[in-house]
Scaffold this active site. Sequence first.
Site, short mmCIF file in Angstrom:
data_model
loop_
_atom_site.label_atom_id
_atom_site.label_comp_id
_atom_site.label_asym_id
_atom_site.label_seq_id
_atom_site.Cartn_x
_atom_site.Cartn_y
_atom_site.Cartn_z
CB CYS A 1 -0.83 -12.83 -6.99
SG CYS A 1 -1.40 -14.39 -6.36
CB CYS B 1 -0.91 -0.01 1.23
SG CYS B 1 -1.89 1.49 1.42
CB CYS C 1 -0.42 2.18 5.71
SG CYS C 1 -0.98 0.56 5.14
#
Length: 160
Positions: free
Chosen positions: A149, A126, A129
């Site tokens: 995936c 991400c 974060c």
Amino acid sequence: MLSRRTFAGSAIAAIAAGLAAPAFANPHAKGSFRVTKSATHWKRQLGPERFRILRKAGTERPYSSPLNNEKRFGTYVCAGCENPLFSSLTKYDSRTGWPSFYRELAGAVGYARDTSLFMVRTEEHCARCGGHLGHVFDDGPQPTGKRHCINGLSLAFKPA
């Protein structure tokens, strides 16, 4: 003073730890992210399994995620910070056992080289974060040819 035996034992332990560490280390957590929390806070927020995946770069068992069967329209967001990551329009069944997508949302995902488990892969995390999501491969469908995936536990689904 270190004896040869003590030195050899320490060296073997260090090598073993080094070989095992990449599987549990957070290889993408370099640099700074907009959302940062202490390990204690992440553990409390995520619970043990999500913490292991998102913060320690773990992997869930294949075919264990209910998101594999999610067919509604909506957005898949980071389970750690709710950053929108993937549109349901780009989800497909890769038959690998993990939710798969052929395109991420613009600017939502970061990448890092992952050399754990004696392989070289591209790890995805991400962008907000730093939470570990999964890996991206070059064997996906057109139009991108990519297979993102993703661990289902690293995601939350928000229906449209």
